[in-house]
Structure formats: structure tokens, C-alpha cells
Enzyme design. Structure first.
Site, PDB file in Angstrom:
ATOM      1  N   GLU A 122       0.578  -1.317   0.077  1.00 42.17           N
ATOM      2  CA  GLU A 122      -0.127  -0.078   0.003  1.00 42.17           C
ATOM      3  C   GLU A 122       0.818   1.325   0.130  1.00 42.17           C
ATOM      4  O   GLU A 122       1.682   1.417   0.805  1.00 42.17           O
ATOM      5  CB  GLU A 122      -1.114   0.065   1.261  1.00 42.17           C
ATOM      6  CG  GLU A 122      -1.887   1.242   1.204  1.00 42.17           C
ATOM      7  CD  GLU A 122      -2.877   1.051   2.265  1.00 42.17           C
ATOM      8  OE1 GLU A 122      -3.005   0.369   3.232  1.00 42.17           O
ATOM      9  OE2 GLU A 122      -3.896   2.276   2.181  1.00 42.17           O
ATOM     10  N   GLY A 262       3.022   2.427  10.823  1.00 46.68           N
ATOM     11  CA  GLY A 262       2.818   1.741  11.932  1.00 46.68           C
ATOM     12  C   GLY A 262       2.665   0.160  11.704  1.00 46.68           C
ATOM     13  O   GLY A 262       3.414  -0.579  12.302  1.00 46.68           O
ATOM     14  N   MET A 264       0.742  -2.652   8.744  1.00 49.66           N
ATOM     15  CA  MET A 264      -0.116  -3.240   7.304  1.00 49.66           C
ATOM     16  C   MET A 264      -1.071  -3.927   7.162  1.00 49.66           C
ATOM     17  O   MET A 264      -0.550  -5.231   7.685  1.00 49.66           O
ATOM     18  CB  MET A 264       0.779  -3.121   5.982  1.00 49.66           C
ATOM     19  CG  MET A 264       0.212  -3.411   4.779  1.00 49.66           C
ATOM     20  SD  MET A 264      -0.775  -1.798   4.503  1.00 49.66           S
ATOM     21  CE  MET A 264      -2.016  -2.568   3.208  1.00 49.66           C
ATOM     22  N   GLU A 299      -5.277  -2.992  12.598  1.00 46.90           N
ATOM     23  CA  GLU A 299      -5.098  -3.676  11.563  1.00 46.90           C
ATOM     24  C   GLU A 299      -5.838  -5.032  11.347  1.00 46.90           C
ATOM     25  O   GLU A 299      -6.396  -5.464  10.305  1.00 46.90           O
ATOM     26  CB  GLU A 299      -3.490  -4.356  11.672  1.00 46.90           C
ATOM     27  CG  GLU A 299      -2.750  -2.957  11.718  1.00 46.90           C
ATOM     28  CD  GLU A 299      -2.908  -2.125  10.732  1.00 46.90           C
ATOM     29  OE1 GLU A 299      -3.307  -2.186   9.541  1.00 46.90           O
ATOM     30  OE2 GLU A 299      -2.587  -0.685  10.943  1.00 46.90           O
ATOM     31  N   HIS A 302      -9.296  -3.991   9.939  1.00 43.02           N
ATOM     32  CA  HIS A 302      -9.360  -4.049   8.457  1.00 43.02           C
ATOM     33  C   HIS A 302      -9.728  -4.960   7.735  1.00 43.02           C
ATOM     34  O   HIS A 302     -10.075  -4.946   6.472  1.00 43.02           O
ATOM     35  CB  HIS A 302      -8.215  -3.462   8.039  1.00 43.02           C
ATOM     36  CG  HIS A 302      -7.624  -2.137   8.022  1.00 43.02           C
ATOM     37  ND1 HIS A 302      -8.491  -1.060   7.437  1.00 43.02           N
ATOM     38  CD2 HIS A 302      -6.469  -1.147   8.354  1.00 43.02           C
ATOM     39  CE1 HIS A 302      -7.936   0.137   7.518  1.00 43.02           C
ATOM     40  NE2 HIS A 302      -6.682  -0.072   7.957  1.00 43.02           N
ATOM     41  N   GLU A 321      -9.753   3.629   6.320  1.00 44.22           N
ATOM     42  CA  GLU A 321      -9.158   4.205   7.399  1.00 44.22           C
ATOM     43  C   GLU A 321      -9.875   4.983   8.388  1.00 44.22           C
ATOM     44  O   GLU A 321      -9.759   4.829   9.772  1.00 44.22           O
ATOM     45  CB  GLU A 321      -7.968   5.194   7.047  1.00 44.22           C
ATOM     46  CG  GLU A 321      -6.841   4.473   5.901  1.00 44.22           C
ATOM     47  CD  GLU A 321      -6.323   3.312   6.769  1.00 44.22           C
ATOM     48  OE1 GLU A 321      -6.500   3.138   7.821  1.00 44.22           O
ATOM     49  OE2 GLU A 321      -5.684   2.502   5.919  1.00 44.22           O
TER      50      GLU A 321
HETATM   51  N1  HT7 Z   1      -2.973   0.960   5.567  1.00 39.61           N
HETATM   52  C1  HT7 Z   1      -1.802   0.892   6.162  1.00 39.61           C
HETATM   53  C2  HT7 Z   1      -1.183   2.216   5.399  1.00 39.61           C
HETATM   54  C3  HT7 Z   1       0.233   1.989   5.463  1.00 39.61           C
HETATM   55  C4  HT7 Z   1       1.040   2.629   4.358  1.00 39.61           C
HETATM   56  C5  HT7 Z   1       0.566   3.544   3.399  1.00 39.61           C
HETATM   57  C6  HT7 Z   1       1.666   3.832   2.717  1.00 39.61           C
HETATM   58  C7  HT7 Z   1       2.972   3.744   2.992  1.00 39.61           C
HETATM   59  C8  HT7 Z   1       3.201   2.502   3.954  1.00 39.61           C
HETATM   60  C9  HT7 Z   1       2.410   2.186   4.685  1.00 39.61           C
HETATM   61  N2  HT7 Z   1       2.276   1.635   5.643  1.00 39.61           N
HETATM   62  C10 HT7 Z   1       0.924   1.298   6.095  1.00 39.61           C
HETATM   63  C11 HT7 Z   1      -1.645   0.999   7.552  1.00 39.61           C
HETATM   64  C12 HT7 Z   1      -2.869   1.546   8.456  1.00 39.61           C
HETATM   65  O1  HT7 Z   1      -3.473   2.452   8.280  1.00 39.61           O
HETATM   66  O2  HT7 Z   1      -3.440   0.503   8.906  1.00 39.61           O
HETATM   67 ZN    ZN Z   2      -5.540   1.547   8.540  1.00 40.30          ZN
END
Ligand code: HT7
Ligand code: ZN
Length: 872
Positions: A122, A262, A264, A299, A302, A321
Site C-alpha cells: 500500500e 505503523g 499494514m 489492522e 481492516h 481508514e
Molecule cells: N493501511 C496502512 C497504511 C500503510 C501505508 C501507507 C503507505 C506507505 C506505507 C504504509 N504502511 C502502512 C496502515 C493502516 O493505516 O492501517
Molecule cells: Zn488503517
């Protein structure tokens, strides 16, 4: 590059239904073979060329239905694959690329973290692995075969369920993972490495036994218990609160030490910054434990809000989000003190999102244009996105809200949805027209609400006059009135809640929906003046100005039935004083006695909820005051005003503060539970205030607490107090801390951050010296955020030094970091987001630093975007 616009959305001309990946892991030359079932989209342009995304790729081989096309039939560059005349119907496309994970310093795509191969896809990282329609509305079923040298990577993980694994000749092995749930490419993940596993199981409400695994560096297994417990509580809570059940046989979490954000939410294989997994009483503070609980939950949640229902395009990012933040906030509220969680969330919202929304980086929760999507993972999309959902719940009521959520989860399961789809479910469930409500997603900036009250003792009426205004924000000069749900109550002189009746005697609910520029509401049955408590629970994310007097605020601090507003009343008293003192000097600003009395009352009653008392005793931050001032900000004046107020409060509460230290001491061994954490929070806030004068005997007591603490929360809190006071005690404690945790990078991050936040002129030199310390590594995002991020965002006086050296330093670090890791560089640069509000001298110097960044020859799209908008 051309900006991407929401108005130009159209479906992909070619979609992919299944993906078979064969990935042979190698440190510098990982071979990726992708076999894709491609078909033209029925609503796409018939006969259009196939255009897939790439980023830094080289194509090693290509076949269409098993045949190599002629060289002129296609074109493959680093960032695109074009097949000029693809087959008119479904076909099989085979692509081979070779990527270099070791050289991947952007930490997007496939990279290595301490020898472990891992991915971050992402938002647009999958295109750094293979050519693909790398957009969230192309959903495919993935099967991934991973092969590696067994010694280097005994653990091979992918999305979904493990379907096959085995040994190969020459010390190699493989694993095949299959994920039956169609997903967008940004949720793809793989991990290969020599990791330790902590495992457990969870049985879902329908009886599925899910194998849970947390994978960490060897030797860190004993730090995973809290994360595992948080995961199991999250899984149960999501079933109970939202009816969401887990849908695979495996759920794995991997902790890595190099990570841009944080964590993913990759399907079935969450990858985490190790900071948000690892915890022991001796390594993690109560705040760390709470953050781990919240992020593990976020997470996991999600899985439904983001994965089962994903986003049609990146403009809809808040759909997953904002909603998932709302869900994790609710979860933490249920696990801990609801009021304290709300206060902490609002503090965060105001300090990050309100600041963002008041400056040049302001954007709507659903943006309509972007140059670089990575720059839209913002407080506005996340935190304001969550606030809007909370406000919606207040507006339509909890029952209609739950019906709307249920409808959304059923109707859009398997979809790539839009914010319109989401809101339509609540309109249907509540029977309300939510057209005006939708403005929350489209209009940027924080609505301002002015409240005035009138009391007529003869008629026995009490009238509330409300007015909303909207300041211009980038690209939005004129705005429409929005619907602002304001929860409220009226409190009588006896401190009791008054019943709410209109002038004609009808009972009214405790929410005013302010849906016009101005509105007046009159209540009857009030021969004596009640005190208005409005925006209870921070029901709408607005800036509120009321005509409440200091005496009213002192009254609310004691009597408001809404705990959030009791806290807010104290904050408003402190803010009003600090704003006046920053402008005119402490001697001319009033309200200290009322504030100190209110705090004394909170302390006297602190046994009810020590964590609440800790929040009440924490004054607004220097950046909160800067935001309130808005223009001509002098950070030194704010610092002086805040310090003077702390001393004034201390002199009035001194005995009570030292009593609190013994009264709320936590008996027995450390436990991270909310009740014990609340007692520690109160003791540590009291300690900080008690020692704020820097007297030698008090600092000696603090130093002893630091030495004798049996947990990181108390040890670090005492160190933080010492850090505020120059002298031998401080330096000795800092050195001892460093020695004790020499081998633990995550703990040394705390040590770096603390030093970067010291409000003294020597701090910049200290920070520069720490850049060369072995505890620091420019290549690791956590280290950069700890040292440079804390200096730029957490040290108002020193980042904003009047000689501009703080700005120049940040500009240098951003320029040096950008070629290696643009995402992290761009985030650091956003510390300039409030530069226009500074007084003239600092403003000129901040602009010069931004212009120096802008003039750098080869900037990434990420940094170019932030610098252009900051200067724009
Ligand atoms: N959805 C994830 C977002 C995220 C992200 C975006 C861009 C570059 C690196 C990244 N690592 C995680 C995490 C979340 O909001 O749950
Ligand atoms: Zn998120």
C-alpha cells in the site's frame, strides 16, 4: 507529473481475475514470475491497449497465452508495460521481472529488513514487484509460491492459507499460499526470514479454529504476549460489536524493524513495525502498551473494513481508514476508560488534525486531487475521518447507526466501494437525507462555532444562539453551512442536570443539529440561569467559542455529567490563560485561581478515575497554544507562559501533589491494565509538576525514582522530568539509561526522542551530535522519527529557534533522506505545516528553509508535493 483527479475516475480497461506468483527469494536478484488471468473490463474501452503499472522494473520475459510476443507488440519501461493489441477476450499473461530487495531503501515493494524479506504494497508498492493494474478496484484471487534458501529463510509466509510446502535440492525449500478472497494488489504480502514464532489459536463464533502466529526476531518471543492477547480480544470484540468474524484458517503477524508507518493490514498476513508488537514491563511504557493494543486491533479490523470491503480508488481512503480508526477507538474505549480514551483521541485530533487543517496542507477528508497518494495518509483522512463517523452516529442515533453498518457490511462485501456507497447505507437505515452531511467529506478546514446564551428569568427561558463559520482553505474560498451534531445539557445551580423542554413544553433530545449558518434554540422552565454544557463528548470536530465565564467553566469542571466536558472546561480555563499570557505576559492574564481550584477538586476526587485526573492535570501543549493564537506566534513567549502557569499551579497544589505520589502508588508487580496505568499516569503527571521548579532535593527524589523503578513507564517518566532540568543529575541519568539499554534499539529511540525535545538552546547541537551516535541510523525510519521527528514536531522553542537554525537543520535532513526514502522525508517536512502562523522573523527563515528544499535539483514526487503545497 500530472495530478490524479477524482472526477477523472474510470474503470480499468483490463482486469486480472487470478494471480499466480512464483517468487524465488535472493538478496539482490529475486525472480518474480507472474501468471495472470487477464480480461477486458466489460465497461472499459473495447480494443484499448493493455496498460499496466510498474515502478523501477525491468522485464525479463513476457508471454501471452504461452507465446512470446513480437518486440514491437509491446513496450516495457521502468514504470509501464503496454501491450498494443491485446487479445479481445480473456488471456493468460506471463511476466518475469527481477528485483533487488537489498537495494530497496524506499521500503516499498519487496525489501529486506535485518535480513528478512518483506513487502509493503500500500499504496502503490506492488508495481515495484511486477507489472500490474496496481489500483484498488482490480480484485484478484492470489496463489503465491515462495522459494528460498532454507537456512536464510526457514519461515516463508504469504496471504491466505498454506496449501503446500516442501524441501528442494541444494538446501532450498518452498511454500505455496492461497488466498481465496479476491483482493486488490495493495493487500498482497510475503515474508521470508529466520524468525521465531509465538503461536496460539482463536475459535470464531461459528467454530472456525484459527491458527494465530506472531513472528519476531529470535530472542524476542517473550515480548509478544500482550500483542497476542490484544489480537484475541480484537477478534472477539469485532464479532460482538460489529458481527464481523474472521474468514481464514490462519492469521499471522510479522514484526520488522524497518517500516515506513505503523503496520499494514495485508490479508491474513499483517506486517508490523516492531515498535507496535514488542512489549515487556521493562521495555515498554503504558502508552506503548495502549498503542500496541490499538494498532493490533486497527489492522485486524481492516479485515472487514478495508479488505472484504475495499476502496474503489485512493480518493476513498477514509472509507477504510476513518472507519477503522473509529472502530479501534471504540474497541479501546471498551477495553479502558471510555472518557479517558475520548480525551486522548481529541487531544491527538486537535494537535495533529486541527493543525493540519489550519495550514497550507489542509485538504478534505475525501480529497479530489493528488500528486502523490503517500502524502494523503494524514490526520485528516484518519482522525477526522473517524470523527465524521462518530458525528454521524450522534446525528442519527446508535440504533440507526448499527443498522447502517450492518447494511454496509452485507451490501458491499466483496466490493471496491465509495464514500457515497457507505453514506447511502446510513441514509437508508435512518430514513434521513444525508446530502448536507456529505459536506463533511468535501469541505476542508475546521468549522468554527460561536455560542452565546440569553437568560430571561421572568419568562423562565434560556436561549442558545449558535453561529457556524468556515474559514477559507487551499482551493476552497467559499463554503456551505454544514450539519453539526452538538450534544448538550443544561446544568442547574445545584449541579443537577435540568430536563430539556422547548418553549411550548415539548421534551427535546440532548442533541442540537446545527444545520444552518445560524440557529437559536429556546428552552423553557428555567427561572434560574442554567450553565450550558455543549459539544459533549466532542460530538462534532469543531472549534468552539462560547460565552461561558471563567466561573461557569470552574462550575462545569466540577458538575458536568459529561466527563469529556469536565476535562474540556479545565482545558479551556488553561488555554484562555495561556493565550492571554503569551500575548501580554503572565502578570496580566487571569483565571489561575479558578483553574487551580478546579484542579484541586479533581485531585481530591482522583480516586474515582486516576487516569482522568492525569489528563486534567496535563496542560495544553505549546503547539496547542500556538494553534489557538493562530498568527504572530512567538514560541518562546508560549513556553515562558506555560512554565509560569505550571509553577503557579504547583505553588497552589504543592502538598496535594506530593500526597498524590504516595496515595496513587501502584501496589504489587507491574501490570499493563488500564486501572494500574491510570494510577501511574497520575503519579507521573504529579511528579512532573511537583519537580517543575527544579529544586535540587526534588530532583534527587526524581532521580531515585528513576533508579528504583521496576517498570519502563515509571523509569522513563522520571527521566523525562530530569531531562527538563539541566545539570549533572540529568546527564548521569541519560548515560545510565543508555548503558542499560545499549542493545535495544526501540528503547534507545525513547532516549533519542527525549533529548531532542529538551527546550534549551544547546539541544540542536545535541541532536546533531546524536546523528553520529551508534544508537542512531539515518536509514531506519523509527530512528529518524525519534530523533529528527521529535525535534521538529515536539520541540517548539528549538525547532523554531529565532536564528532559523532549526529550520535549516530539518531542511538538510529532508534533502539527505529524500533520495533514500521519500515517504519518510516528506513526513518529516510536514513539520513546517504551521509556518505561516509564526511571527515575521521566524516566518521569513522558515520560508527560506522551504525554498532551499524546493530548489533542490532532484526531489521525489513526495517531497516536491509537500514543499509546493507548503509554499503555495
Ligand atoms: N493501511 C496502512 C497504511 C500503510 C501505508 C501507507 C503507505 C506507505 C506505507 C504504509 N504502511 C502502512 C496502515 C493502516 O493505516 O492501517
Ligand atoms: Zn488503517
Amino acid at each position: 507529473a500530472k495530478p490524479v483527479k477524482l472526477s477523472e475516475y474510470r474503470v480499468a480497461d483490463h482486469v486480472v481475475k487470478t494471480v499466480h506468483l512464483d517468487i524465488v527469494l535472493h538478496p539482490t536478484a529475486t525472480r518474480v514470475t507472474a501468471v495472470l488471468a487477464v480480461e477486458p473490463h466489460p465497461q472499459g474501452i473495447a480494443g484499448a491497449p493493455l496498460v499496466f503499472d510498474g515502478d523501477g522494473l525491468t522485464l525479463a520475459a513476457i508471454a501471452i497465452d504461452g507465446r512470446t510476443p513480437a518486440p514491437e507488440a509491446y513496450e516495457a519501461t521502468a514504470d509501464r508495460l503496454v501491450i498494443h493489441n491485446p487479445p479481445a477476450g480473456p488471456f493468460r499473461l506471463t511476466l518475469e521481472t527481477v528485483v533487488d530487495p537489498q537495494a530497496n531503501t524506499q521500503l516499498m515493494g519487496l525489501y529486506r529488513s535485518s535480513g528478512t524479506w518483506c513487502t509493503q504494497c500500500e499504496a502503490e508498492g506492488f508495481r515495484r514487484i511486477t507489472y500490474f493494474p496496481d489500483r484498488p478496484d482490480v480484485l484478484a484471487v492470489y496463489t503465491t509460491r515462495i522459494e528460498a534458501e532454507k537456512k536464510a529463510a526457514p519461515v516463508l509466509l504469504g496471504n491466505g492459507n498454506l496449501v503446500e510446502a516442501g524441501d528442494l535440492p541444494h538446501g532450498r525449500h518452498y511454500a505455496v499460499w492461497h488466498d481465496p478472497h479476491p483482493k486488490p494488489s495493495y493487500l498482497f504480502a510475503l515474508v521470508g526470514g529466520d524468525l521465531a514464532e509465538v503461536s496460539d489459536t482463536f475459535t470464531t463464533r461459528s467454530g472456525r479454529v484459527v491458527k494465530l502466529g506472531i513472528f519476531v526476531e529470535h530472542g524476542k518471543e517473550d515480548r509478544c504476549a500482550y500483542a497476542m492477547d490484544a489480537l484475541k480480544r480484537s477478534m472477539r470484540w469485532d464479532e460482538e460489536a460489529f458481527g464481523c468474524e474472521y474468514d481464514l484458517d490462519v492469521f499471522n503477524i510479522v514484526a520488522v524493524s524497518d517500516f515506513n508507518m505503523g503496520a499494514m493490514e495485508n490479508k491474513g498476513l499483517n506486517i508490523f513495525n516492531d515498535k507496535y508488537v514488542l512489549a515487556l514491563p521493562d521495555t515498554a511504557t503504558d502508552q506503548d502498551y495502549a498503542a500496541i493494543e490499538a494498532i493490533i486491533a486497527h489492522e485486524y479490523f481492516h479485515n472487514w473494513t478495508g479488505n472484504r470491503i475495499t476502496c474503489r480508488d485512493w480518493f476513498q481512503l477514509c472509507l477504510k481508514e476513518g472507519l477503522t480508526v473509529f472502530r479501534d477507538q471504540e474497541f479501546s474505549g471498551d477495553m479502558r476508560s471510555r472518557a479517558v480514551k475520548r480525551i486522548a483521541d481529541v487531544r491527538l485530533l486537535k494537535s495533529h488534525q486541527f493543525a493540519e487543517d489550519a495550514g497550507p496542507l489542509s485538504h478534505p477528508v475525501r480529497p479530489e486531487i493528488y500528486h502523490e497518494i503517500n502524502n494523503f495518509y494524514t490526520a485528516t483522512v484518519y482522525e477526522k475521518g473517524a470523527e465524521i463517523i462518530r458525528a454521524l452516529k450522534v446525528l442519527i442515533g446508535a440504533e440507526a447507526f448499527r443498522r447502517g453498518m450492518d447494511l454496509y457490511l452485507v451490501r458491499h462485501d466483496g466490493d471496491a466501494a465509495t464514500v457515497e456507497d457507505f453514506i447511502a447505507c446510513f441514509a437508508e437505515a435512518s430514513g434521513r437525507d444525508l446530502t448536507q452531511f456529505f459536506l463533511w467529506y468535501r469541505q476542508s478546514g475546521t468549522p468554527q462555532v460561536a455560542v452565546a446564551t440569553r437568560h430571561d428569568p421572568v419568562a423562565g427561558t434560556f436561549t442558545v444562539d449558535l453561529k457556524q463559520t468556515h474559514l477559507p482553505t487551499p482551493g476552497q474560498d467559499v463554503k456551505q453551512p454544514m450539519v453539526l451534531p452538538l450534544a448538550f445539557g443544561l446544568i442547574g445551580p445545584d449541579g443537577a442536570e435540568r430536563p430539556l423542554f422547548t418553549e411550548d413544553g415539548k421534551a427535546v433530545p440532548g442533541v442540537i443539529a446545527l444545520d444552518a449558518a445560524q440557529k437559536s434554540v429556546t428552552f423553557s422552565g428555567h427561572p434560574t440561569r442554567p450553565v450550558l454544557s455543549i459539544n459533549r463528548g466532542f460530538s462534532a470536530p469543531i472549534v468552539l467559542k462560547t460565552d461561558l465565564t471563567a466561573a461557569d467553566l470552574g462550575f462545569l469542571a466540577r458538575h458536568d455529567g459529561d466527563a469529556y466536558n469536565r476535562w474540556q472546561a479545565i482545558q479551556t480555563l488553561a488555554t484562555d490563560h495561556l493565550v492571554a499570557a503569551s500575548r501580554k505576559g503572565a502578570a496580566l492574564a487571569g483565571g489561575v485561581d479558578i483553574l487551580a481550584d478546579a484542579l484541586a477538586a479533581v485531585l481530591a476526587d482522583a480516586g474515582r478515575d486516576p487516569a482522568f485526573a492525569a489528563q486534567a492535570l496535563t496542560l495544553p501543549s505549546e503547539s496547542d497554544i500556538a494553534r489557538e493564537l493562530g498568527a504572530e506566534v512567538d514560541p518562546d513567549a508560549i513556553h515562558a507562559a506555560r512554565r509560569a502557569l505550571r509553577l503557579a499551579i504547583r505553588s497552589r497544589l504543592d502538598g496535594t501533589l506530593s500526597d498524590a505520589l504516595s496515595r496513587f502508588a501502584t501496589p504489587g508487580p507491574y501490570s499493563p491494565d488500564a486501572a494500574a496505568a491510570g494510577r501511574r499516569a497520575l503519579c507521573n503527571v504529579a511528579l512532573d509538576l511537583w519537580a517543575s521548579g527544579g529544586e535540587a532535593d526534588r530532583l534527587a527524589t526524581v532521580a531515585a525514582r528513576h533508579r528504583d523503578a521496576d517498570n519502563m513507564t515509571d523509569r522513563f517518566a522520571a527521566l523525562a522530568v530530569l531531562a527538563q532540568h539541566p545539570g549533572a543529575d540529568r546527564e548521569a541519568a541519560l548515560e545510565a539509561f543508555r548503558e542499560r539499554y545499549r542493545a535495544d534499539a526501540l528503547i534507545l529511540d525513547k532516549w533519542l526522542a527525549l533529548q531532542a525535545a529538551i527546550p534549551e538552546a544547546a539541544t540542536l547541537d545535541r541532536v546533531k551530535a546524536l546523528l553520529a551516535d551508534p544508537a542512531f541510523a539515518m536509514t531506519n525510519p523509527n530512528r529518524l522519527r525519534a530523533l529528527v521527528g521529535s525535534f521538529a514536531s515536539g520541540n517548539q522553542t528549538q525547532f523554531n529557534r529565532p536564528d532559523g537554525a532549526g529550520y535549516a537543520f530539518l531542511a538538510e535532513v529532508v534533502i539527505a533522506t529524500d533520495p533514500r526514502n521519500p515517504q519518510v522525508a516528506a513526513r518529516l517536512l510536514s513539520a513546517f505545516r504551521s509556518w505561516r502562523g509564526l511571527e515575521a522573523g521566524r516566518r521569513t527563515l522558515a520560508r527560506a528553509a522551504l525554498e532551499r528544499v524546493a530548489a533542490t535539483a532532484t526531489l521525489s514526487a513526495d517531497v516536491r508535493d509537500i514543499v509546493a503545497r507548503s509554499l503555495g
